[in-house]
Design an enzyme around this catalytic site. Structure first.
Site, short mmCIF file in Angstrom:
data_model
loop_
_atom_site.label_atom_id
_atom_site.label_comp_id
_atom_site.label_asym_id
_atom_site.label_seq_id
_atom_site.Cartn_x
_atom_site.Cartn_y
_atom_site.Cartn_z
N GLU A 31 1.37 -1.14 0.07
CA GLU A 31 0.21 -0.21 -0.06
C GLU A 31 1.01 1.80 0.12
OE1 GLU A 31 -3.40 -0.28 -0.33
OE2 GLU A 31 -3.77 -1.93 0.67
N CYS A 80 -2.30 8.97 2.24
CA CYS A 80 -1.85 8.68 1.33
C CYS A 80 -3.26 8.89 0.29
CB CYS A 80 -1.76 7.29 0.81
SG CYS A 80 -2.90 5.68 1.94
#
Ligand code: NAP
Length: 457
Positions: A231, A265
């Site tokens: 990720e 993010c």
């Protein structure tokens, strides 16, 4: 990077920690491996009971845990408290649903010449989690809850600037009733990760963090032929079309950009606005960014606290300076305040062009880039003109346009008339340089499972 708690609001080092020596790391790996041998045979019901007890502990300890997170990485205290609540919710979600997600999946026995055939999900074993500081509890729990429910055991290498949160997590599951060794923290620097990855008792790894870290972990794991989930970063688009509710889009857009002091993010980073509403949206957006209160993250009224590290603040400064040096315009913010701590103000930058670093790189701080799109094709083109592919936001009242965004935006998630958020119920992950694999929902719990085909004649 030293393993230490350094308060980003003041720059003061509060506690330092010695990294575990190699033999301590090895002992913890051995303990995890030995624990797995029995733990994998526990029932979903039993694991669920322990996980619900962990959720109850989190609820009871919300304030203390939130203060630790805010002290270590600077997020506003209210947001830290909400993060604890979200973790407890995800734990209960997996406690309730794991058995269903991992139930045997029957196949047509006659098609395979069997009396009975099915796929069974079984745990892989010891999984290493390399985690970032930005959501120091949530990033870990969204791995740990499904992993433990699936029957795996976890080793956590947390970011070096959140050691107290890491130690708290290293005790939480055992305190909730899980056998000792099910989930342990390794207080180590990134240089010791290779030793763990190459240990034959470690079956797989997940990393949430930057691209260089992901590349390094994935290449070592690849060399060892071990499964990974990555990720990584994102530079999410936030597209605004003329039919959108501009006031709501501007309000939600600000939250989507500055939440967690801009260090998410899935933060909206590139605001791509149709030319017909560009001036109106920009005015509303800039006004709202100007109104934000930057300050002490423990203060109730603070919207934006400091960035987590000095290096992170310097990176943001450098990206903005590069853009300005090449002709971009700062519409608000853009100058670090003269105060202790690593503050950077809410900032909006316009007139961005492809030659600027900000165009292609992730800005990990409260800085929004504004882009003008001539029509929907142009908006989709700009949105997809990035190496990242984590999330995307699109604002429109036109269902046909919404369909096009859902279909054509190249990302792991598309949210229409809302901001990209993670939910236990929805899979989470990216494409392109944002990584691979999925966390959360049924997809997340299956990532670290052996999907075993069973054929009974
Ligand atoms: P980072 O520097 O990559 O650190 C993340 C973790 O990786 C830390 O535990 C770090 O340890 C470790 N690490 C760093 N270099 C390593 C290496 N070469 N080998 C092994 N481990 C290594 O990232 P960050 O600055 O903390 O976090 C920000 C990044 O994470 C952003 O790019 C953000 O977009 C991304 N992120 C992605 C997601 C997602 O779900 N896609 C979620 C949150 C954040 P040390 O602290 O000891 O260096």
């Amino acid at each position: 990077m030293a393993i230490a708690t350094v308060n980003p609001a003041t720059g003061e080092t509060l506690r330092t920690f010695e990294p575990y020596p190699d033999d301590e790391v090895t002992a913890r790996i051995r303990r995890a491996y030995e624990t797995f041998a029995d733990y994998r045979h526990t029932s979903y019901g039993q694991r669920g009971e322990w996980l619900r007890a962990a959720a109850d502990l989190l609820d009871a300890e919300t304030d203390r845990t939130a203060v630790t997170m805010t002290t270590e990485m600077g997020k506003p205290l209210r947001q830290a408290q909400a993060e604890v609540g979200k973790c407890a919710r995800a734990m209960r979600f997996y406690a309730d649903r794991a058995a269903e997600f991992l139930a045997d999946e029957p196949a047509d026995p006659s098609a395979v010449g069997a009396h009975r055939a099915y796929a069974r999900y079984q745990p892989l074993g010891v999984v290493l989690a390399v985690m970032p500081w930005n959501f120091p509890l949530w990033q870990v729990v969204r791995f740990a809850a499904p992993a433990l429910m699936a029957g795996n055991v976890g080793l956590l290498k947390h970011a070096s600037n959140v050691p107290q949160t890491a130690l708290y997590l290293g005790e939480l599951f055992e305190r909730a009733g899980f056998p000792a060794g099910c989930f342990q923290t390794l207080l180590i620097g990134s240089g010791q990760v290779e030793q763990v990855l190459r240990d034959p008792r470690v079956a797989a790894a997940t990393l949430t963090g930057s691209e260089p870290a992901g590349r390094s972990v994935a290449s070592i794991a690849g060399d060892e032929v071990k499964k990974t989930v990555l990720e990584l970063g994102g530079s999410d688009a936030f597209v605004v079309m003329p039919s959108a509710d501009l006031d709501r889009a501007a309000r939600v857009g600000v939250t989507a950009r500055v939440q967690n002091n801009g260090q998410s993010c899935i933060a909206a980073k590139r605001f791509i606005v149709h030319t017909d509403v560009f001036d109106e949206f920009s005015a509303r957006f800039v006004t709202r960014m100007k109104e934000l209160r930057m300050g002490d993250p423990t203060d109730e009224v603070t919207d934006v606290g400091p960035l987590a590290t000095e290096a992170g603040r310097d990176d943001v400064e450098e990206l903005v300076a590069d853009a300005v040096g090449r002709g971009a315009t700062v519409l608000t913010g853009g100058v670090s305040p003269d105060r202790k701590g690593w503050y950077y103000p809410p900032t909006v930058v316009g007139d961005l062009t492809p030659g600027m670093k900000m165009y292609g790189e992730e800005v990990f701080g409260p800085v929004a880039g504004l882009y003008r799109a001539s029509d929907i094709d142009d908006a989709i083109r700009i949105a997809n003109d990035t190496g990242f592919g984590l999330g995307a936001n699109a604002w429109t009242a036109d269902p046909n346009e919404a369909d096009r965004f859902v279909d054509e935006l190249a990302a792991g998630a598309v949210f229409v008339n809302g901001m990209v958020t993670s939910y236990p119920e929805l899979p989470f992950g990216g494409i392109k340089r944002s990584g691979y694999g999925r966390e959360l929902a049924a997809h997340g719990i299956r990532e670290f499972c052996n999907v075993k085909s069973v054929w009974l004649g």
